[in-house]
Design an enzyme around this catalytic site. Structure first.
Site, short mmCIF file in Angstrom:
data_model
loop_
_atom_site.label_atom_id
_atom_site.label_comp_id
_atom_site.label_asym_id
_atom_site.label_seq_id
_atom_site.Cartn_x
_atom_site.Cartn_y
_atom_site.Cartn_z
N ASP A 1 0.80 -1.21 0.00
CA ASP A 1 0.00 0.00 0.00
C ASP A 1 0.84 1.27 0.00
O ASP A 1 0.33 2.35 -0.26
CB ASP A 1 -0.93 0.00 1.20
CG ASP A 1 -2.36 -0.28 0.78
OD1 ASP A 1 -2.54 -0.70 -0.38
OD2 ASP A 1 -3.26 -0.08 1.60
N ASP B 1 -12.12 -7.59 9.89
CA ASP B 1 -12.13 -9.04 10.01
C ASP B 1 -13.32 -9.51 10.82
O ASP B 1 -14.10 -10.34 10.38
CB ASP B 1 -10.81 -9.53 10.62
CG ASP B 1 -10.37 -8.71 11.81
OD1 ASP B 1 -11.07 -7.73 12.15
OD2 ASP B 1 -9.33 -9.04 12.40
#
Ligand SMILES: *[C@@H]1O[C@H](CO)[C@@H](O)[C@H](O)[C@H]1NC(C)=O
Length: 739
Positions: free
Chosen positions: A139, A450
């Site tokens: 990223d 998550d």
């Protein structure tokens, strides 16, 4: 196949028996306590009755503790463990392909060498290489990472065959070369070969070090998409040896300051699309960049569940525990998050399955594509949900079984076109007006993507399993100092409480979608930050009452004292049982109590404040304190089991303030009962202060007895003294003032 199952489960019968008895006894005494609270308030008219505000605070704390305990009891309902039979798996030719996703975001905090060790360890998984593709999401768009992955590929061409040849389980070179005995007990046969590889590894490390100096570890928040299939461009490399190598793809999605990038969930979704076009494997392993594969058979272990005829239609993911290589025996900060992986996840495994835990899981691609994937959905609808890339839409309909089916990439011209397409799906605008992050892929609604994505998967009828083999399948490293542990905890807890307070609150949204017990497990996990309220209250209010001579608990001779003592002892007892049966020691049990109290008044507290502020629209405010720089001494103290209090005053002040307050009330209480010649009605409160003090003894020590750098700084102590004084003053005037 049916006759020989690929795995089996064992229910922990003794635990089930003990846990359920505990649940029964504890709920009975909780009801007694509620009856006592209410009746003593309504019918006690003498001058010593608890005034309204303290009574409300204590009663609501007790109710909240009871509520959280009730949710938590679901984990104890049916703990199980599982084992797999690798030898019963179908032959390699019939195994499904796997994509590995590894995310990194910052070349400074996550050094490329470490990341490459994770990449190499996953390349060395014991799985047909033609069926393995490793994707690294960078990223930061760092040229250092890109350089590193090229170097890693070159080293991997030696390393991967070496691991395969000698069936090396630990595919992480750094870890492998730092041990003296290998998995098979030091094979002499390949000493020479081993030395050669080690030399190559040193060269590889050196090249990264030099590159680090010349290129520099820069990260950028503003860069175009950069996607490259490593190793495939070089014609010399395309020899037969490469058939033994998994595919490695570097992905740096386009980032623009003007577009939201949705953090890790955003980059995982880009990987989903890019890999959909390139390899489109039906299963995906997600790894954090510091979690290397410590057992190369983990993919096969996961397949024992995914290929099971009976469960595969509903199975979304196989979760492995996060284990850490740098945890000391006593683990004073509970950096290993022990309880989660040895008690809670096995408990949920006996229900619909554990919560998705960010890393170390094998997930089915189909599960992430949501409901919109039904066969008869027309192209227009598909485009609306999945975005306009035709190439990607085609991937939804086809199933590839290995690299060799994948002619497109190997052919130069269409390969270029394909890479063009992957850049298109990697742009930040691709997701505009699609269902990505809302229904498809990893979901953006929460920063704990998550937990949230796993919850929604379970709500949609998917299940999961927890695979916890003897040899850790993955190993990472966890921050092992007070400051980092609490700051990390604050962030997570903000996210978790946000889910609890949103329309997706597990006990409301989950009811009817998942079974009640699973609902409770999810609710407990997101309601955990609320512990801060009862812990703060019960560390202040009974003490203030004590100083004013107002009893809040029944006297020892009263029958009402029984439920209180039973509740206290059974809470300590069940936790001790949980710790001991899962291989812990009494010292760990005691540590976990302390860490729980410490987290409750800091990480849970600041996390809850943040979540509440966001709920009321104050988006900018954040109570996440800043990091203090760690030093080498800290690691040493951690290993010796000595607390290191080098943390911001924001984190220390609540701890120290409460300890001072309890010292005052304890000493006062002891003095008073000595003068009066007996505990009388104040025993409960004196004991409560005593318990808080002995659990938090290291704080007293850090405040008064230690002189080293890791002690509590005098400035924090002074500040906390002032705070306790204010609490005493305020408590006295607000609670007890009677005109
Ligand atoms: C464990 O690893 C973390 C992260 O790399 C590091 O900050 C910490 O100091 C390590 N702890 C020990 C005891 O080595």
């Amino acid at each position: 196949m049916e006759a020989f199952p690929l795995h089996q489960i064992a229910v922990d019968k003794l635990s089930v028996y003990i846990n359920r008895s505990h649940t029964f006894i504890h709920s009975t005494v909780l009801i007694c306590m509620i009856v006592y609270r209410v009746s003593s308030f309504l019918f006690n008219k003498d001058s010593q009755a608890i005034p309204l505000i303290p009574w409300l605070l204590i009663f609501s704390s007790e109710l909240l503790l009871g509520f959280i305990w009730l949710m938590k009891s679901a984990y104890n309902w049916r703990p199980i463990s599982r084992s797999v039979f690798l030898e019963r798996l179908p032959p390699d030719d019939d195994l499904p392909p796997i994509d590995v996703f590894i995310c990194t975001a910052d070349p400074v905090r996550e050094p490329p060498l470490k990341v490459m060790n994770t990449v190499l360890s996953s390349m060395a998984l014991d799985y047909p290489p033609g069926k393995l593709s490793v994707y690294l999401s960078d990223d930061a768009g760092s040229s250092l990472t890109l350089y590193a992955i090229h170097e890693a590929w070159d080293f991997g061409r030696l390393w991967v065959p070496f691991c395969r040849k000698y069936a090396i389980k630990n595919g992480c070179p750094e870890a492998y070369f730092s041990t003296t005995i290998d998995d098979h007990g030091n094979k002499i046969g390949f000493q020479e070969e081993q030395k050669n590889i080690e030399v190559e590894y040193e060269k590889f490390k050196e090249s990264l070090r030099i590159a680090g100096e010349s290129i520099g570890a820069k990260s950028s928040q503003d860069h175009p998409a950069m996607i490259e299939i490593i190793g495939s461009k070089d014609p010399v490399i395309a020899d037969s040896d490469d058939a033994k190598m998994p595919r490695v793809v570097y992905v740096s999605r386009e980032k623009r300051p003007s577009h939201p990038h949705n953090f890790k969930a955003g980059s995982l979704n880009v990987l989903l699309r890019v890999s959909g076009i390139i390899s489109n494997s039906p299963y995906i392993l997600v790894l954090d960049c510091d979690m290397y594969c410590n057992d190369s058979t983990s993919a096969r272990q996961a397949m024992c569940f995914h290929l099971d005829q009976k469960m595969c239609s509903s199975l979304a993911f196989v979760q492995f525990p996060q284990k850490f290589g740098n945890i000391s025996k006593n683990d004073i900060y509970d950096a290993a998050l022990r309880y989660i992986f040895v008690v809670m996840w096995p408990g949920m495994d006996g229900l619909r399955g554990p919560i998705l835990s960010g890393t170390c899981f094998y997930i089915k691609r189909e599960a992430l594509y949501g409901r919109s994937r039904e066969k008869d959905v027309d192209l227009v609808q598909l485009k609306q949900s999945f975005g306009p890339s035709n190439e990607f839409l085609r991937s939804l309909k086809t199933k590839r079984t290995s690299h060799s089916d994948n002619k497109v990439v190997d052919d130069q011209d269409s390969g270029t076109a394909l890479l063009q397409e992957t850049r298109f799906v990697g742009s930040p605008t691709y997701e505009t007006n699609t269902a990505w992050g809302k229904e498809i892929g990893f979901l953006y609604d929460s920063v704990v993507e998550d937990y949230f994505t796993g919850f929604i998967l379970h709500c949609r009828g998917w299940s999961s399993v927890f695979c916890n083999p003897q040899r850790p399948a993955f190993l990472g490293s966890s921050p092992t100092n007070l400051s980092d542990t609490l700051i990390q905890g604050t962030r997570w807890n903000t996210g978790l409480l946000e889910v609890f307070l949103s329309r997706f609150c597990p006990i409301i949204y989950g009811l009817g979608r998942v079974p009640l017990l699973d609902c409770m497990c999810y609710a407990y996990f997101s309601a955990q930050p609320l512990y801060c309220f009862p812990v703060w209250c019960l560390a202040i209010v009974p003490q203030l009452c004590l100083l004013n001579g107002i009893p809040v608990y029944p006297r020892v001779s009263s029958p009402w004292f029984i439920p209180y003592s039973v509740a206290f002892l059974s809470t300590l007892g069940i936790h001790l049982w949980d710790v001991l049966r899962t291989g812990g020691t009494t010292r760990i049990w005691w540590n976990e109590w302390r860490v729980w109290m410490i987290k409750s008044v800091t990480a849970y507290f600041y996390g809850s404040l943040d979540a509440l502020l966001k709920l009321f629209g104050v988006k900018e405010a954040s109570f996440v304190p800043t990091n203090k720089v760690a030093d080498g001494e800290q690691v040493k103290r951690y290993q010796l089991g000595i607390y290191d209090f080098q943390a911001s005053t924001m984190l220390l002040a609540p701890l120290v303030t409460l300890v001072i307050l309890n010292m005052v009330s304890f000493i006062w209480g002891i003095g008073k009962s000595t003068l009066a010649g007996g505990w009388g009605e104040l025993f409960g409160q004196i004991f409560l202060s005593f318990f808080i003090l002995i659990v938090n003894y290291p704080i007293i020590e850090g405040m008064m007895l230690r002189k080293d750098k890791g002690r509590i700084p005098p400035s924090a102590t002074l500040f906390s003294l002032a705070c306790s004084f204010l609490i005493l003053l305020f408590g006295y005037t607000a609670f007890f003032y009677r005109s």
